[in-house]
Scaffold this motif. Sequence first.
Motif, PDB file in Angstrom:
ATOM      1  N   ALA A 219       1.337  -1.832   0.182  1.00 36.36           N
ATOM      2  CA  ALA A 219       0.359   0.196  -0.113  1.00 36.36           C
ATOM      3  C   ALA A 219       0.856   1.291  -0.301  1.00 36.36           C
ATOM      4  O   ALA A 219       0.304   2.759  -0.274  1.00 36.36           O
ATOM      5  N   GLY A 220       2.238   0.823   0.268  1.00 36.93           N
ATOM      6  CA  GLY A 220       3.391   2.038  -0.121  1.00 36.93           C
ATOM      7  C   GLY A 220       2.807   2.873   1.361  1.00 36.93           C
ATOM      8  O   GLY A 220       3.155   4.531   1.522  1.00 36.93           O
ATOM      9  N   GLN A 221       2.328   2.780   2.322  1.00 37.88           N
ATOM     10  CA  GLN A 221       2.294   3.498   3.933  1.00 37.88           C
ATOM     11  C   GLN A 221       3.658   2.761   4.877  1.00 37.88           C
ATOM     12  O   GLN A 221       3.633   2.548   5.937  1.00 37.88           O
ATOM     13  N   TRP A 222       4.510   3.551   4.294  1.00 34.71           N
ATOM     14  CA  TRP A 222       5.720   3.902   5.332  1.00 34.71           C
ATOM     15  C   TRP A 222       5.627   4.202   7.030  1.00 34.71           C
ATOM     16  O   TRP A 222       6.225   3.549   7.358  1.00 34.71           O
ATOM     17  N   ARG A 223       4.833   5.286   6.177  1.00 36.69           N
ATOM     18  CA  ARG A 223       4.717   5.286   8.192  1.00 36.69           C
ATOM     19  C   ARG A 223       4.003   4.614   8.742  1.00 36.69           C
ATOM     20  O   ARG A 223       4.163   4.471  10.312  1.00 36.69           O
ATOM     21  N   ALA A 224       2.999   3.973   8.682  1.00 42.79           N
ATOM     22  CA  ALA A 224       2.155   3.236   9.232  1.00 42.79           C
ATOM     23  C   ALA A 224       3.360   1.445   9.617  1.00 42.79           C
ATOM     24  O   ALA A 224       3.571   1.886  10.480  1.00 42.79           O
ATOM     25  N   LEU A 225       4.116   1.178   8.635  1.00 39.30           N
ATOM     26  CA  LEU A 225       5.252   0.167   8.539  1.00 39.30           C
ATOM     27  C   LEU A 225       5.949   0.733   9.477  1.00 39.30           C
ATOM     28  O   LEU A 225       6.773  -0.644  10.617  1.00 39.30           O
ATOM     29  N   LEU A 226       6.698   1.721   9.341  1.00 41.68           N
ATOM     30  CA  LEU A 226       7.646   2.590  10.557  1.00 41.68           C
ATOM     31  C   LEU A 226       6.810   2.541  12.296  1.00 41.68           C
ATOM     32  O   LEU A 226       6.980   1.937  13.058  1.00 41.68           O
ATOM     33  N   ALA A 227       5.614   2.534  11.829  1.00 41.71           N
ATOM     34  CA  ALA A 227       4.987   3.063  13.820  1.00 41.71           C
ATOM     35  C   ALA A 227       4.612   1.677  13.913  1.00 41.71           C
ATOM     36  O   ALA A 227       4.946   0.888  14.812  1.00 41.71           O
ATOM     37  N   ALA A 228       4.342   0.449  12.914  1.00 41.32           N
ATOM     38  CA  ALA A 228       3.993  -1.007  13.258  1.00 41.32           C
ATOM     39  C   ALA A 228       5.428  -1.154  14.102  1.00 41.32           C
ATOM     40  O   ALA A 228       5.854  -2.456  15.236  1.00 41.32           O
ATOM     41  N   GLY A 229       6.352  -1.201  13.365  1.00 42.05           N
ATOM     42  CA  GLY A 229       8.111  -1.779  13.235  1.00 42.05           C
ATOM     43  C   GLY A 229       8.367  -0.877  15.391  1.00 42.05           C
ATOM     44  O   GLY A 229       8.818  -2.066  16.451  1.00 42.05           O
ATOM     45  N   LEU A 230       8.255   0.103  15.209  1.00 42.84           N
ATOM     46  CA  LEU A 230       7.971   0.688  16.664  1.00 42.84           C
ATOM     47  C   LEU A 230       7.650  -0.141  17.289  1.00 42.84           C
ATOM     48  O   LEU A 230       7.670  -0.457  19.124  1.00 42.84           O
ATOM     49  N   SER A 231       5.967  -0.233  17.531  1.00 46.12           N
ATOM     50  CA  SER A 231       4.939  -0.639  18.391  1.00 46.12           C
ATOM     51  C   SER A 231       5.593  -2.185  18.732  1.00 46.12           C
ATOM     52  O   SER A 231       5.913  -2.577  19.803  1.00 46.12           O
ATOM     53  N   ALA A 232       5.558  -2.836  17.562  1.00 43.62           N
ATOM     54  CA  ALA A 232       6.323  -4.250  17.709  1.00 43.62           C
ATOM     55  C   ALA A 232       7.966  -4.104  19.250  1.00 43.62           C
ATOM     56  O   ALA A 232       7.912  -5.121  19.911  1.00 43.62           O
ATOM     57  N   LEU A 233       8.673  -3.032  18.663  1.00 47.57           N
ATOM     58  CA  LEU A 233       9.340  -3.065  19.704  1.00 47.57           C
ATOM     59  C   LEU A 233       9.232  -3.012  20.888  1.00 47.57           C
ATOM     60  O   LEU A 233      10.253  -3.013  21.603  1.00 47.57           O
ATOM     61  N   ALA A 234       8.640  -1.294  20.954  1.00 49.84           N
ATOM     62  CA  ALA A 234       8.081  -0.890  22.348  1.00 49.84           C
ATOM     63  C   ALA A 234       7.863  -2.119  23.436  1.00 49.84           C
ATOM     64  O   ALA A 234       8.633  -2.636  24.626  1.00 49.84           O
ATOM     65  N   MET A 235       7.248  -2.752  22.628  1.00 47.09           N
ATOM     66  CA  MET A 235       6.596  -4.354  23.152  1.00 47.09           C
ATOM     67  C   MET A 235       7.549  -5.561  24.211  1.00 47.09           C
ATOM     68  O   MET A 235       7.112  -5.995  24.854  1.00 47.09           O
ATOM     69  N   MET A 236       8.311  -5.112  23.261  1.00 47.12           N
ATOM     70  CA  MET A 236       9.526  -6.360  22.897  1.00 47.12           C
ATOM     71  C   MET A 236      10.509  -5.712  24.373  1.00 47.12           C
ATOM     72  O   MET A 236      10.766  -6.389  25.071  1.00 47.12           O
ATOM     73  N   ILE A 237      10.877  -3.651  24.408  1.00 46.63           N
ATOM     74  CA  ILE A 237      11.964  -3.480  25.207  1.00 46.63           C
ATOM     75  C   ILE A 237      10.582  -4.018  26.767  1.00 46.63           C
ATOM     76  O   ILE A 237      11.327  -4.216  28.045  1.00 46.63           O
ATOM     77  N   ALA A 238       9.342  -3.604  26.484  1.00 44.62           N
ATOM     78  CA  ALA A 238       8.576  -3.254  27.514  1.00 44.62           C
ATOM     79  C   ALA A 238       8.516  -4.762  28.228  1.00 44.62           C
ATOM     80  O   ALA A 238       8.343  -4.792  29.989  1.00 44.62           O
ATOM     81  N   SER A 239       8.195  -6.138  27.642  1.00 45.07           N
ATOM     82  CA  SER A 239       8.022  -6.890  27.998  1.00 45.07           C
ATOM     83  C   SER A 239       9.901  -7.606  28.831  1.00 45.07           C
ATOM     84  O   SER A 239       9.996  -8.694  29.662  1.00 45.07           O
ATOM     85  N   GLY A 240      10.681  -7.292  27.774  1.00 44.98           N
ATOM     86  CA  GLY A 240      12.587  -7.541  28.661  1.00 44.98           C
ATOM     87  C   GLY A 240      12.544  -6.741  30.294  1.00 44.98           C
ATOM     88  O   GLY A 240      12.748  -6.791  30.819  1.00 44.98           O
ATOM     89  N   LEU A 241      12.475  -5.331  30.032  1.00 47.01           N
ATOM     90  CA  LEU A 241      12.299  -4.548  31.452  1.00 47.01           C
ATOM     91  C   LEU A 241      11.645  -5.107  32.380  1.00 47.01           C
ATOM     92  O   LEU A 241      11.749  -4.793  34.064  1.00 47.01           O
ATOM     93  N   ILE A 242      10.793  -5.267  32.239  1.00 46.77           N
ATOM     94  CA  ILE A 242       9.277  -6.275  33.109  1.00 46.77           C
ATOM     95  C   ILE A 242       9.425  -7.277  33.379  1.00 46.77           C
ATOM     96  O   ILE A 242       9.590  -7.912  35.202  1.00 46.77           O
ATOM     97  N   PHE A 243      10.177  -8.086  32.471  1.00 46.82           N
ATOM     98  CA  PHE A 243       9.947  -9.981  33.276  1.00 46.82           C
ATOM     99  C   PHE A 243      11.169 -10.163  33.294  1.00 46.82           C
ATOM    100  O   PHE A 243      11.683 -11.493  33.532  1.00 46.82           O
ATOM    101  N   GLY A 244      12.227  -9.424  32.256  1.00 49.20           N
ATOM    102  CA  GLY A 244      12.846  -9.941  31.987  1.00 49.20           C
ATOM    103  C   GLY A 244      13.559 -10.252  30.714  1.00 49.20           C
ATOM    104  O   GLY A 244      13.314 -10.964  29.912  1.00 49.20           O
ATOM    105  N   TRP A 245      14.980 -10.272  30.685  1.00 50.09           N
ATOM    106  CA  TRP A 245      15.609 -10.578  28.904  1.00 50.09           C
ATOM    107  C   TRP A 245      15.606 -11.617  28.565  1.00 50.09           C
ATOM    108  O   TRP A 245      16.322 -12.221  28.162  1.00 50.09           O
ATOM    109  N   GLU A 246      16.128 -13.287  30.106  1.00 51.01           N
ATOM    110  CA  GLU A 246      15.559 -14.162  29.575  1.00 51.01           C
ATOM    111  C   GLU A 246      15.158 -14.866  29.667  1.00 51.01           C
ATOM    112  O   GLU A 246      14.986 -16.241  28.195  1.00 51.01           O
ATOM    113  N   LEU A 247      13.721 -14.268  29.329  1.00 50.45           N
ATOM    114  CA  LEU A 247      12.269 -14.836  28.396  1.00 50.45           C
ATOM    115  C   LEU A 247      13.075 -15.251  26.763  1.00 50.45           C
ATOM    116  O   LEU A 247      12.801 -15.790  25.988  1.00 50.45           O
ATOM    117  N   TRP A 248      13.049 -13.232  26.706  1.00 48.79           N
ATOM    118  CA  TRP A 248      13.725 -13.847  25.010  1.00 48.79           C
ATOM    119  C   TRP A 248      14.582 -14.235  25.033  1.00 48.79           C
ATOM    120  O   TRP A 248      14.436 -14.690  23.199  1.00 48.79           O
TER     121      TRP A 248
END
Length: 435
Positions: A219-248
């Motif tokens: 769709a050429g939705q580059w802004r949405a693609l960037l936001a989706a990547g940031l959203s996934a990354l934020a979930m990863m970082i938040a879960s690592g900080l809360i539950f520990g990086w050993e889970l990942w």
Amino acid sequence: MMDLANGGVDFNQTAALRPPAVVLIPGLAMSFYVWLNLFTTIPYPGKIGLDYNTLGTDWMVFYGAIRSVLDGNALLIFDGDRFTDFLNTTFAGWLSKPLEFRPWAYPPSFLLILLPFAPLGFFGSYVAFQIATGALLAVALRASAGNTLPSGFLLLAALICPAAAINAIDGQAVFLIAALIVGGFGLLEQRPYLGGLVLGLLTFKPQFCILVPIALVAAGQWRALLAAGLSALAMMIASGLIFGWELWLRWIPVILENLVSPNPKWIEYGRMWGHSVYTCAVLLGAPERLASWVQLLATLGAAASVVIAFRSRLGTREKTAVFLAATVLAAPHSGPYDATLLVIATAFWLMAREAPLPLWCWTLAFMIWLMPMLSPPLLLPVGRIVPLFPVLLIALLLVPGFRPPRRDSGAFFSIFGAAARETSGAGARGNDYTP
């Protein structure tokens, strides 16, 4: 007659979207039967329909995982046998018989979604999750209906279908998945960043997000693609900080190992009880290696259909319908509850067609509605044709000879996006997403 000036509804279209009695009555009867199965499962498991053991067996996996992590026993969830023993011991008074094999196979980011429900206890969290995610889906669907028809039609189609009942019985998360897909793509036209953020949350169940970047690139939705990547990354970082990086650090190699050499117990007790292309191919007699190739071809075909749809001039609802059907087709593992996605896709397809709708359209919709009644294919041989339904639905949406005539379907904005525009006073902004 339609009062467009006042945001009215086309009453002729409304009447045309009422299923004929020959379809409506048996459809409601089958839905009532499955919901009755839900209410009889605790006192009489298996007396009506399939023996689901008890309510919330999949939620036991979700709840057991978050409780294990919060109780300082996080590594337990990566040992399928020990984790199953833990579930059987913890829920012995709730189960009518022991679970055979229930591993945790989700990324640690899923734990973020489960965290708010953990203090409610097993049954309270099970009920609360179904209500909360069902309400979220209702909001997304109501917004998607716009002025095209009364939103109750679409809400009922999604929330009372047999697949929705099975989702509630198992305690699964398809309501949340559907809400994120419908809401995310509904926001893309006017709020691409917010739409991308919503779609990025789908990474909590990876098999349902693999087509998201393909759709956004097409769709050429580059802004949405960037936001989706940031959203996934934020979930990863938040879960690592809360539950520990050993889970990942433990989850990533486990998943890679399962991709190369899946656990035979998972194949036997998990994947073979679904209705993915792989499962149906094996049950039709294909060797496992050939079935894996057939699944790969189905995934590639699903990806190609998403590219075609999102590069076309189809309306937003039709594109979302293609995405929903392609997602079910591409998923390496899916259950009868995931047919909820196909029910929504079918409703979008019907909404895109000119009235009056011929009987064959309603007949196909009825067959998709009844898909969960053909599950599991392991026990019901007729269910082994189930993967043909998303293929047929995609063809009806994309093939020029079958494609519904293009009609002005109106705005397809989420309630949240509309509220944001009213608050900011900002007008509609152009972008490269073709509705």
